[in-house]
Each structure stands twice: as C-alpha cells, then as structure tokens.
Design a protein around this motif. Structure first.
Motif, short mmCIF file in Angstrom:
data_model
loop_
_atom_site.label_atom_id
_atom_site.label_comp_id
_atom_site.label_asym_id
_atom_site.label_seq_id
_atom_site.Cartn_x
_atom_site.Cartn_y
_atom_site.Cartn_z
N UNK A 1 0.81 -1.22 0.00
CA UNK A 1 0.00 0.00 0.00
C UNK A 1 0.85 1.27 0.00
N UNK A 2 1.94 1.26 0.73
CA UNK A 2 2.75 2.47 0.87
C UNK A 2 3.83 2.56 -0.20
N UNK A 3 4.56 1.47 -0.40
CA UNK A 3 5.66 1.48 -1.38
C UNK A 3 5.20 1.11 -2.79
N UNK A 4 3.97 0.58 -2.89
CA UNK A 4 3.40 0.20 -4.19
C UNK A 4 4.27 -0.83 -4.92
N UNK A 5 4.83 -1.74 -4.16
CA UNK A 5 5.69 -2.76 -4.76
C UNK A 5 4.85 -3.92 -5.30
N UNK A 6 5.47 -4.71 -6.16
CA UNK A 6 4.75 -5.82 -6.79
C UNK A 6 4.47 -6.91 -5.78
N UNK A 7 3.28 -7.48 -5.88
CA UNK A 7 2.82 -8.44 -4.89
C UNK A 7 3.73 -9.66 -4.81
N UNK A 8 4.15 -10.18 -5.96
CA UNK A 8 4.99 -11.37 -5.96
C UNK A 8 6.32 -11.11 -5.26
N UNK A 9 6.90 -9.94 -5.51
CA UNK A 9 8.17 -9.56 -4.88
C UNK A 9 7.99 -9.44 -3.36
N UNK A 10 6.91 -8.77 -2.94
CA UNK A 10 6.67 -8.57 -1.50
C UNK A 10 6.40 -9.91 -0.81
N UNK A 11 5.66 -10.77 -1.46
CA UNK A 11 5.36 -12.08 -0.86
C UNK A 11 6.63 -12.89 -0.65
N UNK A 12 7.52 -12.88 -1.64
CA UNK A 12 8.78 -13.62 -1.50
C UNK A 12 9.60 -13.08 -0.32
N UNK A 13 9.67 -11.75 -0.24
CA UNK A 13 10.44 -11.14 0.84
C UNK A 13 9.81 -11.45 2.21
N UNK A 14 8.48 -11.39 2.28
CA UNK A 14 7.79 -11.66 3.54
C UNK A 14 8.01 -13.10 3.99
N UNK A 15 7.92 -14.04 3.07
CA UNK A 15 8.13 -15.45 3.43
C UNK A 15 9.57 -15.69 3.87
N UNK A 16 10.51 -15.02 3.21
CA UNK A 16 11.92 -15.15 3.59
C UNK A 16 12.14 -14.61 5.01
N UNK A 17 11.50 -13.49 5.33
CA UNK A 17 11.65 -12.91 6.66
C UNK A 17 11.01 -13.80 7.73
N UNK A 18 9.88 -14.39 7.40
CA UNK A 18 9.24 -15.29 8.37
C UNK A 18 10.13 -16.50 8.64
#
Length: 261
Positions: free
Chosen positions: A125-142
């Motif tokens: 919502x804030x950075x307007x980044x691509x969903x696939x990219x954000x999902x990969x990063x989120x799963x990596x952080x988890x």
C-alpha cells in the motif's frame, strides 16, 4: 605529497540539542547523539528518563520542541530552506518514515489479517511494490524469524513472543535503513524474552543500524556497540558496552546498574 585522508561518511542518525516537553514537564533537556551506519546503540536508564520519548522523536512520532534530528541527509519532520525550517506535510513525514522501522512494546499487529498479510500490507500500500516480490520477501523474513509455519495464522493464535517476532519481520519487510526498538521484550512473559532477543541479535549481525531502548542488560552487553545511559532527560554517560555496564564512571549510572543487575 601524502594521500588525502578519506572523508568519513556522516552518521546515519544525528540528534543535536533535542528538547521535548509535555506541558510543564520537560522530558528531554538537550540530547546530542550520533549513530553510525551499522552501529547498535542501546539506551538504558530508569523509567521516566526520556529514552522512549527520544526514540519517538527520531521518527517524528513526537514533535520536538527544540534542536533537530537528521536521519541520513534529511532533517526529521522538517525541510531546510536557507536558514529556515519548514515543517513537512503529513505525507512527506510518512514518506520519510518508510526508511525507519519501529517495534513497540506492544505488537500492534492487525488482528483481522494473517501473519503473512500483516507483513505484506505496508510494502503493497505504501511502497506500491509488486505483490509477488513482496510475498517472496515476507516469506523469507518469516523463515528468518522462525515462523514460516505461522504464515497463515492470525495474531490471536500466536504467543506474545511469536507476535513480537512477527512485528520485527513486518518492520523489516519495508527494507528500512534504521530500526528502532522501544523495550520490545517488556510486555513478554520471561520465558518468551529469549526468542525475541535471539532474532534481534541475528539482525544486529547483518549490519542493520539499531537504536534499542531496553532493560535487558545482558543483551546490551553482548550486542551493543555503544550503551547510552539517560537520567532526567539528559545523557549522563555513554561508551562501549563493556565500559558503561562493566565499569560505569558516573554515580547515577552505578546506582542504576546496581539496582538492575
């Protein structure tokens, strides 16, 4: 002719003469502090000494009454034109905050969202980044905080320690330059403190710049590059962790440490 000395980069955080009052109560009485990129600084001191207020001033959650804070090359909350300060708009302040992650005492997760959705919300919502990219990063952080199996769980199904680890991962998902921690273990049961501190130690090893308000003296001794002792809205003593905690020079620092160690 000898080679020119290398130019030292500016500290990532620079606070000069920071003052803050709530009514008649002056909580910060002229704080000067610099934090280099990659440095871990722990703020210690009794409750009411101004630690958390100062931390909130660093990302303009509290508007300062005097002095100035820079993060990188930007004055927090202000634009400088010539010799005048102009307060930023709400949108400008929010944009600058994207470089600063903050983890509070209480986890502040969105209860209606899953763990994964909590991490993805702000980058989308804030950075307007691509969903696939954000999902990969989120799963990596988890995975890094040991919660891969909880991606689809809701916060109410997690322990306090797990929720705080999610809060750390959520802040990191915005890829900040600076992480602020405001007593991140104070709301946890004692047996859950260690799992959060382990995540923070791992984060420090990656070179993340961190300012941590904490009562965990063992963590400060093991992880901090510098420890800053605050009392009555002032910095009383600062230096390497082993010196400030192991051999404090100021009587107020000695009294505080004797009470908590």
């Amino acid at each position: 002719m000898p080679p020119a000395a290398p130019i030292e980069p500016l500290p990532l955080v620079r606070a000069h003469g920071v003052r803050k009052s709530f009514g008649e109560n002056e909580v910060l009485k002229g704080i000067d502090l610099e934090v280099r990129s990659g440095e871990v600084v722990c703020l210690i001191g009794a409750s009411g000494s101004g630690k958390s207020t100062f931390l909130r001033c660093v990302n303009h959650l509290e508007k300062i009454d005097g002095g100035l804070v820079w993060v990188g090359e930007r004055a927090v909350g202000y634009r400088i034109k010539g010799d005048k300060l102009h307060e930023q708009s709400h949108n400008e302040i929010c944009a600058d905050r994207t470089d600063i992650g903050m983890v509070f005492q209480h986890f502040n997760l969105f209860p209606h969202m899953t763990v994964l959705e909590n991490l993805m919300e702000a980058p989308l919502r804030v950075l307007k980044q691509r969903k696939a990219e954000v999902r990969r990063r989120a799963l990596d952080l988890l995975e890094k905080v040991g919660l891969s199996a909880k991606a689809d769980a809701y916060p109410r199904h997690l322990s306090g320690g797990q929720q705080q680890r999610v809060a750390i991962a959520r802040a990191l998902c915005m890829q900040p330059k600076l992480m602020l921690f405001d007593e991140p273990t104070s709301a946890l049961d004692p047996e859950l403190v260690g799992e959060v501190l382990r995540v923070m130690k791992d984060l420090a090893r990656t070179g993340m710049t961190m300012i941590v308000v904490t009562h965990e003296m063992g963590f400060a001794r093991d992880v901090a590059d510098r420890v800053v002792f605050m009392h009555g809205g002032r910095i009383i003593e600062e230096g390497p962790a082993e010196e400030v905690i192991g051999n404090p020079q100021h009587e107020r620092t000695r009294a505080f440490l004797s009470a908590v160690l």
